[in-house]
Design an enzyme around this catalytic site. Structure first.
Site, short mmCIF file in Angstrom:
data_model
loop_
_atom_site.label_atom_id
_atom_site.label_comp_id
_atom_site.label_asym_id
_atom_site.label_seq_id
_atom_site.Cartn_x
_atom_site.Cartn_y
_atom_site.Cartn_z
N TYR A 149 34.97 13.84 31.34
CA TYR A 149 33.92 13.23 31.10
C TYR A 149 32.85 12.05 31.92
CZ TYR A 149 30.15 11.23 28.08
OH TYR A 149 28.96 10.62 27.36
N ASP A 244 36.79 7.80 38.51
CA ASP A 244 36.03 7.41 37.03
C ASP A 244 36.95 6.25 36.11
OD1 ASP A 244 33.61 9.32 34.91
OD2 ASP A 244 34.60 7.02 35.22
N LYS A 272 33.65 -0.25 30.59
CA LYS A 272 34.35 -0.78 28.82
C LYS A 272 34.86 -1.95 29.51
CE LYS A 272 34.85 4.21 28.13
NZ LYS A 272 34.65 4.56 26.72
P1 KE4 Z 1 28.86 4.46 29.23
O1 KE4 Z 1 27.82 5.29 30.06
O2 KE4 Z 1 29.71 5.17 27.78
O3 KE4 Z 1 29.03 3.64 29.14
O4 KE4 Z 1 29.92 5.80 29.72
C1 KE4 Z 1 30.43 6.71 29.97
C2 KE4 Z 1 31.38 7.17 30.85
C3 KE4 Z 1 31.94 8.02 32.10
N1 KE4 Z 1 33.23 7.04 32.53
C4 KE4 Z 1 34.24 7.65 31.94
C5 KE4 Z 1 35.64 8.39 31.89
C6 KE4 Z 1 34.22 7.14 30.10
O5 KE4 Z 1 35.22 7.69 29.14
C7 KE4 Z 1 32.74 7.20 29.18
C8 KE4 Z 1 32.47 7.28 28.01
N2 KE4 Z 1 33.05 7.10 27.67
C9 KE4 Z 1 33.08 7.54 25.88
C10 KE4 Z 1 34.42 8.49 25.23
N3 KE4 Z 1 35.09 9.00 25.27
C11 KE4 Z 1 31.97 6.80 25.45
C12 KE4 Z 1 32.67 7.14 24.32
C13 KE4 Z 1 30.88 7.95 23.54
O6 KE4 Z 1 30.05 7.86 24.53
O7 KE4 Z 1 30.16 6.67 22.61
#
Ligand code: KE4
Length: 432
Positions: A149, A244, A272
């Protein structure tokens, strides 16, 4: 379960209200608890390794804002830094000195990053990284892997992990066929399919984007030499390698996954932990690529709150708390939990798969090894849902999805791990 429901009355009332004006009552789908057959909890406060819901129930927290809070909730140094920054303003929409300090800490720990641009989320950072790769290579197609993701930008939503897998969404509505056609999604840990695909589209692939250790399908580790083969193939086909590391950056080590696997990507995406729980993302890499970004180059990217003083202060304070002792502490706590769960599984004669890398882990309700999205989907999500509810009712707050990672922080204590193991022992007894 009944006792759990009765003790979350205020959360249920708030959820009902939220559903009237917020889609699904949540601002991010994976918080909806839909996958674990419950209504979401509403959190009232957090400190260290613990969170409290609006009904006053306390939990040991293994979500930690989806991995951002590696030093736990409201560490005093982090809280102080935000309060101090606040006295100087909330946002300037202009440059400030601390942006350079945070950039320098990251550059010092990631040799592959010569220059870095801050944005407000991992999604924005991924969007920018892919745009840079396309501009740099003058190619359009991208390759990603099933179960990974990379945020919710149109080009990376096909067969994605996290909420897309959790909610079993076949594809994402609203993404045009044209956009989707430029993204190829391949099985993780499968070099031959990658090799064949690259050979089929010579000179068309701009980049390969990958979570070097997957967190978003539950934790899935790269098999021996997989990442090196990916790197070799990207060099052979003159396409860029995008790591990523939104989850793994500063999670697995001060240099992220790339330091552990000794792979040098062309672009690294972070988020994060570098914001310590405040909104942030970052895209970093070679000067010749990053200098394509406006105002220097032709790749436009912008953001009102990019590099804002509060997120930056929070990130600096968090990263300054991390050193080799922190990772030793995380490893000690993680192995105590991991070995304890393994021992309980053996005593109970259960064959659950627990995938762990450092302080990120997932308990898969599956008897066979989990090495890609397809094998992960063999997990019994009904049993996982029951397990989640059992643990929650015993005061343990896990990621509310079989296809997510749990995280340990330096704020967790041995007694938190012991409490978790007791809850684990009782919880799995009622399922298997
Ligand atoms: P954000 O746009 O949510 O800040 O980051 C996206 C993203 C990109 N790459 C990786 C490897 C990620 O894990 C994420 C976001 N992770 C999710 C949880 N697996 C965020 C939680 C959510 O979507 O509420």
């Amino acid at each position: 379960m009944q006792e759990l429901l009765s003790s979350t009355k205020k959360s249920q009332e708030l959820y009902k209200k939220a559903c009237e004006i917020i889609p699904g009552g949540v601002n991010s789908p994976v918080r909806s608890f839909k996958a674990v057959g419950l209504e979401p909890l509403f959190i009232s406060k957090a400190k260290g390794a613990h969170i409290w819901d609006v009904d006053g129930n306390q939990y040991v927290d293994f979500v930690n804002s989806w991995g951002a809070l590696i030093c736990g909730h409201t560490h005093e140094d982090v809280a102080d830094s935000i309060q101090k920054a606040l006295t100087k303003g909330v946002s300037y929409g202009a440059s400030h000195e601390k942006e350079i300090e945070l950039a320098q800490i990251i550059v010092d720990n990631f040799p592959s990053i010569e220059k870095i641009r801050f944005v407000n989320s991992g999604t924005e950072a991924v969007m920018t990284a892919i745009r840079l790769a396309r501009a740099y290579t003058k190619r359009n197609k991208i390759i990603k892997f099933e179960g990974c993701y990379h945020g919710h930008a149109d080009s990376v939503l096909s067969m994605s992990g996290s909420g897309v897998t959790t909610l079993g969404l076949p594809a994402c509505a609203g993404v045009t066929k044209n956009t989707a056609s430029e993204t190829m999604t391949l099985p993780y840990n499968n070099i031959s399919t990658l090799e064949t695909t690259l050979g089929k589209y010579p000179k068309e692939i701009a980049c390969i984007i990958i979570e070097p250790v997957i967190g978003n399908c539950g934790v899935i580790l790269p098999e021996e030499n997989f990442l090196k083969c990916v790197r070799d193939l990207t060099k052979k086909h003159n396409c860029l390698l995008l790591f990523d590391e939104v989850i793994t950056g500063f999670r697995l080590s001060l240099g992220g996954a790339q330091a552990i696997y000794k792979i040098t990507p062309d672009i690294t995406i972070l988020g994060k932990i570098i914001g310590g729980g405040m909104p942030i993302g970052a895209v970093g890499g070679k000067k010749e690529i990053l200098d394509l970004l406006a105002p220097l180059g032709p790749v436009y990217q912008a953001g009102t709150l990019s590099g804002n003083p509060l997120s930056v202060a929070c990130g600096i304070a968090t990263l300054k708390l991390l050193n080799e002792d922190s990772y030793k502490r995380l490893e000690d706590l993680s192995s105590m939990l991991f070995e304890g769960m393994q021992k309980i599984n053996e005593e109970k004669g259960v064959k659950l798969q627990i995938n762990r890398m450092g302080s990120m882990f997932t308990v898969f309700f599956c008897e066979t090894r989990i090495y890609d999205s397809k094998s992960a989907k063999k997990s019994n999500t009904k049993s996982f849902s029951q397990f989640f509810q059992n643990m929650l009712s015993r005061g343990i707050y896990l990621a509310p999805s079989q296809f997510e990672s749990n995280f340990i922080s330096t704020a967790h204590k041995e007694q938190d791990i012991k409490k978790t193991l007791e809850a684990y022992k009782e919880s799995i007894s009622t399922i298997i």
